[in-house]
Design an enzyme around this catalytic site. Structure first.
Site, mmCIF file in Angstrom:
data_model
loop_
_atom_site.group_PDB
_atom_site.id
_atom_site.type_symbol
_atom_site.label_atom_id
_atom_site.label_comp_id
_atom_site.label_asym_id
_atom_site.label_seq_id
_atom_site.Cartn_x
_atom_site.Cartn_y
_atom_site.Cartn_z
ATOM 1 N N HIS A 12 -3.433 -4.262 2.775
ATOM 2 C CA HIS A 12 -4.383 -3.765 3.808
ATOM 3 C C HIS A 12 -3.723 -3.336 5.258
ATOM 4 O O HIS A 12 -3.906 -2.428 5.844
ATOM 5 C CB HIS A 12 -5.719 -4.315 4.040
ATOM 6 C CG HIS A 12 -6.580 -3.891 5.034
ATOM 7 N ND1 HIS A 12 -7.012 -2.345 4.969
ATOM 8 C CD2 HIS A 12 -6.970 -4.168 6.049
ATOM 9 C CE1 HIS A 12 -7.842 -2.111 5.848
ATOM 10 N NE2 HIS A 12 -7.921 -3.110 6.716
ATOM 11 N N ASP A 72 0.779 -1.257 -0.032
ATOM 12 C CA ASP A 72 0.041 -0.152 -0.089
ATOM 13 C C ASP A 72 0.816 1.359 0.210
ATOM 14 O O ASP A 72 1.397 1.591 0.991
ATOM 15 C CB ASP A 72 -0.699 -0.066 1.302
ATOM 16 C CG ASP A 72 -1.773 -1.217 1.135
ATOM 17 O OD1 ASP A 72 -1.090 -2.406 1.215
ATOM 18 O OD2 ASP A 72 -3.034 -1.147 1.553
ATOM 19 N N HIS A 80 -10.604 2.018 0.790
ATOM 20 C CA HIS A 80 -10.675 3.315 0.750
ATOM 21 C C HIS A 80 -10.821 3.653 -1.000
ATOM 22 O O HIS A 80 -10.707 4.914 -1.372
ATOM 23 C CB HIS A 80 -9.510 3.904 1.138
ATOM 24 C CG HIS A 80 -9.313 3.797 2.657
ATOM 25 N ND1 HIS A 80 -10.300 4.345 3.416
ATOM 26 C CD2 HIS A 80 -8.311 3.504 3.180
ATOM 27 C CE1 HIS A 80 -9.801 4.046 4.573
ATOM 28 N NE2 HIS A 80 -8.539 3.509 4.680
#
Length: 256
Positions: free
Chosen positions: A174, A8, A68
């Site tokens: 995540h 991420d 998101h």
């Protein structure tokens, strides 16, 4: 074929660090395809057209997303129009923008990249098992890679064993914390529970430490801000056999 999955990417600082490090890494590791999770690439969570464009121009081929995904409305059209920006496939079709998989053509080989989101401790979406079964029925490429954006380790492992031998590589995202369990499953699927994060090292999952502490300690709403300082880029390299579509080697990489 060498496929690089990047954990991420957090905020502008993470995007800039990726741009500064990715070209040399692609060359040294002989990378053919780069996949990065970009759902936090905009400052303050989410992804914007600008942050997606920045990642693409930095050498990322496919951007995946997660919980998101739809934080920024300005990116809704981009999800519809950009084939290599994908969102979890178990968001309902017809009511949410974008698509949950894509095919990247490298000339000598085509690669299917799929994005799914877990259901444990996350938003209740369509069952990932049903969704992935439906997608795989239509896939016509030998090499298939999945980004499973999920919270629970058990959920990631269970789905990975279910897909062992059906896909080439499975990487979890995540949690922003890299796991030490990179392995090739019995039927040839490369696996890691979580790749990790691209962003500031002295942080709480990319957030300024003092703000995260205040949130836990005072139990009041806090506006999170991306931390600053030295960064890292967590990745995993899957080496996939072109003929069998199975992972034959993998390597965790941390760039500081």
């Amino acid at each position: 074929m060498n496929i690089l999955a990047i954990g991420d990417v957090v905020g502008t600082i993470g995007c800039q660090f990726l741009r500064s490090k990715l070209p040399a890494l692609k060359k040294s590791e002989k990378i053919d395809l780069v996949i990065a999770n970009g759902e936090n690439s905009a400052d303050g969570n989410g992804i914007t057209p600008a942050s997606a464009d920045f990642l693409f121009h930095s050498g990322v081929d496919v951007i995946t997303a997660g919980n998101h995904t739809f934080r920024r409305k300005e990116c809704y059209n981009t999800f519809d129009e950009q084939p290599f920006l994908i969102r979890p496939a178990n968001y309902p079709d017809g009511t949410t923008p974008g698509h949950g998989s894509t095919v990247f053509d490298l000339g000598r080989q085509r690669v299917t990249v799929i994005n799914l989101m877990g259901c444990m401790y996350m938003e209740a979406l369509n069952d990932p098992y049903t969704v992935i079964d439906r997608i795989l029925q239509k896939v016509d490429t030998r090499i298939i890679v999945l980004d499973f954006h999920a919270e629970a380790t058990a959920e990631k492992l269970a789905l990975a064993y279910y897909l062992d031998g059906k896909i080439s590589a499975f990487f979890g995202t995540h949690t922003h914390v890299p796991t030490a369990d990179a392995m090739i499953l019995p039927n040839g699927t490369g696996y890691i529970t979580d790749v990790g994060m691209t962003g500031p090292r002295v942080s709480v999952l990319g957030v300024k430490t003092e703000l995260a502490i205040r949130k836990f300690k005072e139990k009041l709403p806090v506006r999170f801000e991306t931390a600053t300082g030295d960064c890292k880029m967590d990745c995993i390299k899957f080496t996939v056999d072109d003929r069998s579509g199975k992972t034959v080697a993998l390597k965790r990489i941390e760039i500081l």
